[in-house]
Motif scaffolding. Structure first.
Motif, PDB file in Angstrom:
ATOM      1  N   ALA A  40       0.803  -1.219   0.000  1.00 43.12           N
ATOM      2  CA  ALA A  40       0.000   0.000   0.000  1.00 43.12           C
ATOM      3  C   ALA A  40       0.840   1.275   0.000  1.00 43.12           C
ATOM      4  O   ALA A  40       0.493   2.251  -0.676  1.00 43.12           O
ATOM      5  N   VAL A  41       1.942   1.283   0.758  1.00 44.10           N
ATOM      6  CA  VAL A  41       2.683   2.544   0.934  1.00 44.10           C
ATOM      7  C   VAL A  41       4.054   2.530   0.278  1.00 44.10           C
ATOM      8  O   VAL A  41       4.724   3.568   0.218  1.00 44.10           O
ATOM      9  N   GLY A  42       4.518   1.390  -0.191  1.00 38.30           N
ATOM     10  CA  GLY A  42       5.835   1.315  -0.812  1.00 38.30           C
ATOM     11  C   GLY A  42       6.909   0.955   0.203  1.00 38.30           C
ATOM     12  O   GLY A  42       6.729   1.138   1.412  1.00 38.30           O
ATOM     13  N   PRO A  43       8.047   0.439  -0.277  1.00 37.99           N
ATOM     14  CA  PRO A  43       9.101  -0.046   0.629  1.00 37.99           C
ATOM     15  C   PRO A  43       9.722   1.033   1.509  1.00 37.99           C
ATOM     16  O   PRO A  43      10.097   0.763   2.649  1.00 37.99           O
ATOM     17  N   ARG A  92      -8.857  -3.703  -1.776  1.00 35.47           N
ATOM     18  CA  ARG A  92      -9.476  -4.476  -2.855  1.00 35.47           C
ATOM     19  C   ARG A  92      -8.424  -4.899  -3.878  1.00 35.47           C
ATOM     20  O   ARG A  92      -8.369  -6.065  -4.305  1.00 35.47           O
ATOM     21  N   HIS A  93      -7.576  -3.955  -4.268  1.00 31.82           N
ATOM     22  CA  HIS A  93      -6.544  -4.248  -5.265  1.00 31.82           C
ATOM     23  C   HIS A  93      -5.563  -5.286  -4.730  1.00 31.82           C
ATOM     24  O   HIS A  93      -5.165  -6.221  -5.450  1.00 31.82           O
ATOM     25  N   TYR A  94      -5.180  -5.146  -3.475  1.00 30.94           N
ATOM     26  CA  TYR A  94      -4.254  -6.100  -2.863  1.00 30.94           C
ATOM     27  C   TYR A  94      -4.869  -7.498  -2.821  1.00 30.94           C
ATOM     28  O   TYR A  94      -4.213  -8.494  -3.152  1.00 30.94           O
ATOM     29  N   PRO A 100      -3.660 -13.511  -3.362  1.00 28.94           N
ATOM     30  CA  PRO A 100      -3.765 -14.897  -3.844  1.00 28.94           C
ATOM     31  C   PRO A 100      -2.413 -15.586  -4.031  1.00 28.94           C
ATOM     32  O   PRO A 100      -2.332 -16.820  -3.958  1.00 28.94           O
ATOM     33  N   LEU A 101      -1.347 -14.805  -4.254  1.00 31.35           N
ATOM     34  CA  LEU A 101      -0.024 -15.385  -4.433  1.00 31.35           C
ATOM     35  C   LEU A 101       0.531 -15.951  -3.137  1.00 31.35           C
ATOM     36  O   LEU A 101       1.476 -16.756  -3.155  1.00 31.35           O
ATOM     37  N   LEU A 102      -0.019 -15.524  -1.996  1.00 34.85           N
ATOM     38  CA  LEU A 102       0.446 -15.995  -0.699  1.00 34.85           C
ATOM     39  C   LEU A 102      -0.298 -17.242  -0.222  1.00 34.85           C
ATOM     40  O   LEU A 102       0.083 -17.840   0.777  1.00 34.85           O
ATOM     41  N   LYS A 133     -11.645  -9.419   3.883  1.00 39.00           N
ATOM     42  CA  LYS A 133     -13.054  -9.604   3.485  1.00 39.00           C
ATOM     43  C   LYS A 133     -13.190  -9.733   1.966  1.00 39.00           C
ATOM     44  O   LYS A 133     -14.061 -10.464   1.485  1.00 39.00           O
ATOM     45  N   TYR A 134     -12.349  -9.043   1.213  1.00 39.65           N
ATOM     46  CA  TYR A 134     -12.424  -9.141  -0.250  1.00 39.65           C
ATOM     47  C   TYR A 134     -11.972 -10.525  -0.714  1.00 39.65           C
ATOM     48  O   TYR A 134     -12.621 -11.154  -1.548  1.00 39.65           O
ATOM     49  N   TRP A 135     -10.843 -10.999  -0.166  1.00 40.63           N
ATOM     50  CA  TRP A 135     -10.358 -12.313  -0.565  1.00 40.63           C
ATOM     51  C   TRP A 135     -11.325 -13.402  -0.113  1.00 40.63           C
ATOM     52  O   TRP A 135     -11.640 -14.323  -0.868  1.00 40.63           O
TER      53      TRP A 135
END
Length: 222
Positions: A40-43, A92-94, A100-102, A133-135
């Protein structure tokens, strides 16, 4: 359209079989909260957040600070002040692209199998419901019992709106959701100390790393 935790409602009728899954380390291969904040915020801001919250995080590891306070501090220094619509869109985007990759393939298969058998699925997690909740909705879960974030005047305050859903809180949240309709049988999947009470509540409990995950039909009573 944003997914609200209020859309996940307990059933009016008796629940035959309920399956409670922890998320981090059980379904996922790593900690989703840290991954979400980094996404969300970058490294750069993520690293600064870790440094700023390090006294609380270290205190948690040493038993000098509770998990809820450490989590709230980390979220406050990284995400506080973000508008609710912006944070929901990040979530939502995450959940659609990164989360799903995790997910462990064996757990994705087990979730599908329980769902195909008509079991009611509950995700019980200390991580924020904000993105889970989205996943969970896309994976076929009936409800999400997770840590809620506080918003005021349309912005994230940096505080938790609910107790941290860890340890005994997982059992409390499950029992509140059951209400007057406890399940005939409860399965539970976990991986850590934070799942101990939930696993003890279950008729059939599995702790990652303890035994090979049994076949559903061959599972001995807890």
């Amino acid at each position: 359209m944003p997914v609200s935790s209020k859309q996940f409602q307990p059933p009016a009728q008796s629940q035959d079989i309920v399956v409670a899954f922890d998320f981090d380390g059980t379904i996922s291969t790593s900690d989703s909260l840290r991954d979400f904040v980094r996404h969300a915020v970058g490294p750069g801001r993520f690293t600064l957040g870790l440094i700023s919250a390090s006294p609380w995080l270290l205190g948690m590891l040493l038993g000098l600070c509770d998990r809820a306070s450490a989590k709230a501090r980390f979220l406050a220094v990284t995400l506080a002040g973000t508008t609710q619509p912006a944070l929901e869109e990040m979530a939502r985007h995450y959940a659609e692209t990164r989360l799903p990759l995790l997910v462990r393939p064996d757990m994705a298969a087990r979730i599908r199998e329980h769902r195909q058998r008509g079991h009611r699925l509950v995700l019980v997690s200390a991580s924020p419901a904000l993105y889970l909740k989205y996943w969970a909705s896309s994976a076929g879960f009936d409800t999400v019992l997770a840590t809620e974030l506080e918003f005021r005047d349309g912005r994230f305050t940096g505080r938790l709106a609910s107790p941290n859903c860890w340890g005994p809180q997982k059992v409390q949240r499950l029992q509140q959701w059951f209400g007057d309709n406890p399940p005939h049988s409860l399965y539970a999947y976990g991986d850590s100390r934070g799942d101990r009470e939930m696993l003890a509540l279950a008729d059939h409990a599995w702790l990652r790393g303890s035994i090979v995950m049994p076949q559903i039909d061959a599972w001995p009573a807890h």
